[in-house]
Design a protein around this motif. Structure first.
Motif, PDB file in Angstrom:
ATOM      1  N   ARG A 198       0.819  -1.173  -0.233  1.00 31.28           N
ATOM      2  CA  ARG A 198      -0.298  -0.359   0.207  1.00 31.28           C
ATOM      3  C   ARG A 198       1.075   1.074   0.007  1.00 31.28           C
ATOM      4  O   ARG A 198       1.922   1.236   0.792  1.00 31.28           O
ATOM      5  CB  ARG A 198      -0.782  -0.079   1.133  1.00 31.28           C
ATOM      6  CG  ARG A 198      -2.413  -0.969   1.156  1.00 31.28           C
ATOM      7  CD  ARG A 198      -2.914  -0.853   2.616  1.00 31.28           C
ATOM      8  NE  ARG A 198      -4.524  -1.770   2.428  1.00 31.28           N
ATOM      9  CZ  ARG A 198      -5.081  -1.719   1.971  1.00 31.28           C
ATOM     10  NH1 ARG A 198      -5.580  -0.505   1.858  1.00 31.28           N
ATOM     11  NH2 ARG A 198      -5.914  -2.231   2.088  1.00 31.28           N
ATOM     12  N   ASN A 217     -10.834  -3.722   0.004  1.00 29.51           N
ATOM     13  CA  ASN A 217      -9.424  -3.644  -0.003  1.00 29.51           C
ATOM     14  C   ASN A 217      -9.839  -1.725  -1.334  1.00 29.51           C
ATOM     15  O   ASN A 217      -8.960  -1.243  -2.143  1.00 29.51           O
ATOM     16  CB  ASN A 217      -7.824  -3.599  -0.437  1.00 29.51           C
ATOM     17  CG  ASN A 217      -7.867  -4.880   0.971  1.00 29.51           C
ATOM     18  OD1 ASN A 217      -7.940  -4.490   1.857  1.00 29.51           O
ATOM     19  ND2 ASN A 217      -7.430  -5.578   0.670  1.00 29.51           N
ATOM     20  N   SER A 242      -8.338   1.355  -5.316  1.00 31.42           N
ATOM     21  CA  SER A 242      -7.661   1.031  -4.237  1.00 31.42           C
ATOM     22  C   SER A 242      -6.021   1.343  -4.040  1.00 31.42           C
ATOM     23  O   SER A 242      -4.962   1.925  -5.240  1.00 31.42           O
ATOM     24  CB  SER A 242      -8.296  -0.420  -3.669  1.00 31.42           C
ATOM     25  OG  SER A 242      -6.338  -1.539  -2.636  1.00 31.42           O
ATOM     26  N   ALA A 261      -5.404  -6.122  -5.283  1.00 30.36           N
ATOM     27  CA  ALA A 261      -6.345  -5.231  -4.034  1.00 30.36           C
ATOM     28  C   ALA A 261      -7.261  -6.482  -4.066  1.00 30.36           C
ATOM     29  O   ALA A 261      -8.369  -6.892  -3.035  1.00 30.36           O
ATOM     30  CB  ALA A 261      -6.362  -4.109  -3.882  1.00 30.36           C
TER      31      ALA A 261
END
Length: 289
Positions: free
Chosen positions: A132, A169, A265, A270
């Motif tokens: 991320r 997500n 995302s 994701a």
């Protein structure tokens, strides 16, 4: 010789005429309405009101609801916890027997497998470790629904965007159906823009990106900023565009695109196959009648 049987005489109990107070009390009882019990009044009131809307639970994904807990790593924590208990049991045993040692070895193997299960599942899906990135400071939370929709339509769109953001997500979600848009999550529209101008801006961006006429799902697990123009905010790493297709035509079996559900995302890879099937189910709820 016939026997004559005499019937007992009829006894007439004559009562004296009611007094003035008794007559008044009788009139009061006749004119006073009877009060229905509370349950009867509730049933009548419920029957006169509109029937309550039923909550559609077929699109929900139930979680533990613990803040900060990622349920995908739950087998890992369970394996580590039971593995620690097995080690503690071994240390507290003064003289473990061979059968106990075999049981403890089997328990440690199962605990290790449970701890590695989340990573094994992602490896089998081909996703690898998802990474991320933080969203840039320019992105802001947006929640826009057109005012000309009915209350039921607003509730459906608000509920769908909420469960998509909560159970996947996803950082940004957009639902477009028949020239109607619902935008929610982190987006980066032009600054100082009204709600109506924002909807028109998103419509033009979707037309430029070619997302308004999809026939199948478009999934980009490793997204770059140059692939879909300026509609998505910076820092997006995965994009899923799930079309809303009509029911197949009985004549030719073809389905027409009625809209699209756009998800974004800030994590690579994701969305798994299970996520995409569930998102498709949510999108099908918005098929036009």
């Amino acid at each position: 010789m016939a026997l004559l049987v005499r019937a007992p005489p009829l006894l007439l109990h004559l009562q004296p005429p009611p007094t003035t107070a008794q007559a008044f009390f009788v009139r009061q009882l006749a004119t006073t309405p009877r009060r229905r019990p509370l349950s009867a009044r509730v049933r009548v009131r419920a029957s006169n009101s509109d029937p309550p809307q039923q909550v559609n639970l077929s699109v929900l994904r139930f979680t533990l609801g613990i803040p900060g807990l990622d349920e995908s790593y739950l087998p890992r924590w369970i394996g580590l916890g039971f593995g620690a208990l097995v080690l503690l049991n071994h240390l507290l045993s003064p003289s473990p027997t061979p059968a106990q040692l075999r049981s403890e070895a089997l328990g440690l193997c199962l605990a290790a497998f449970s701890a590695a299960l989340p990573y094994l599942g992602r490896f089998l899906e081909g996703a690898g470790a998802s990474s991320r990135v933080p969203l840039p400071e320019g992105s802001r939370q947006v929640f826009v629904i057109p005012d000309d929709l009915s209350t039921a339509q607003k509730e459906d769109m608000a509920w769908a965007t909420y469960v998509l953001l909560q159970n996947t997500n996803t950082t940004s979600v957009l639902i477009a159906i028949d020239n109607v848009l619902c935008i929610r999550g982190y987006w980066d529209p032009p600054a100082d823009i009204s709600k109506y101008a924002m909807i028109d801006w998103f419509k033009s961006q979707m037309e430029q990106a070619g997302l308004d006429n999809l026939s199948s799902a478009l999934y980009i697990p490793n997204f770059s900023d140059t692939q879909l123009g300026n509609i998505l905010p910076q820092g997006i790493l995965s994009v899923l565009a799930q079309p809303i297709l009509s029911n197949p035509d009985p004549a030719n079996g073809e389905s027409k695109a009625e809209g699209v559900v756009l998800l974004a995302s800030n994590a690579k890879y994701a969305y798994s196959e299970k996520d995409m099937v569930w998102i498709s189910t949510v999108a099908n709820k918005f098929r036009l009648a």
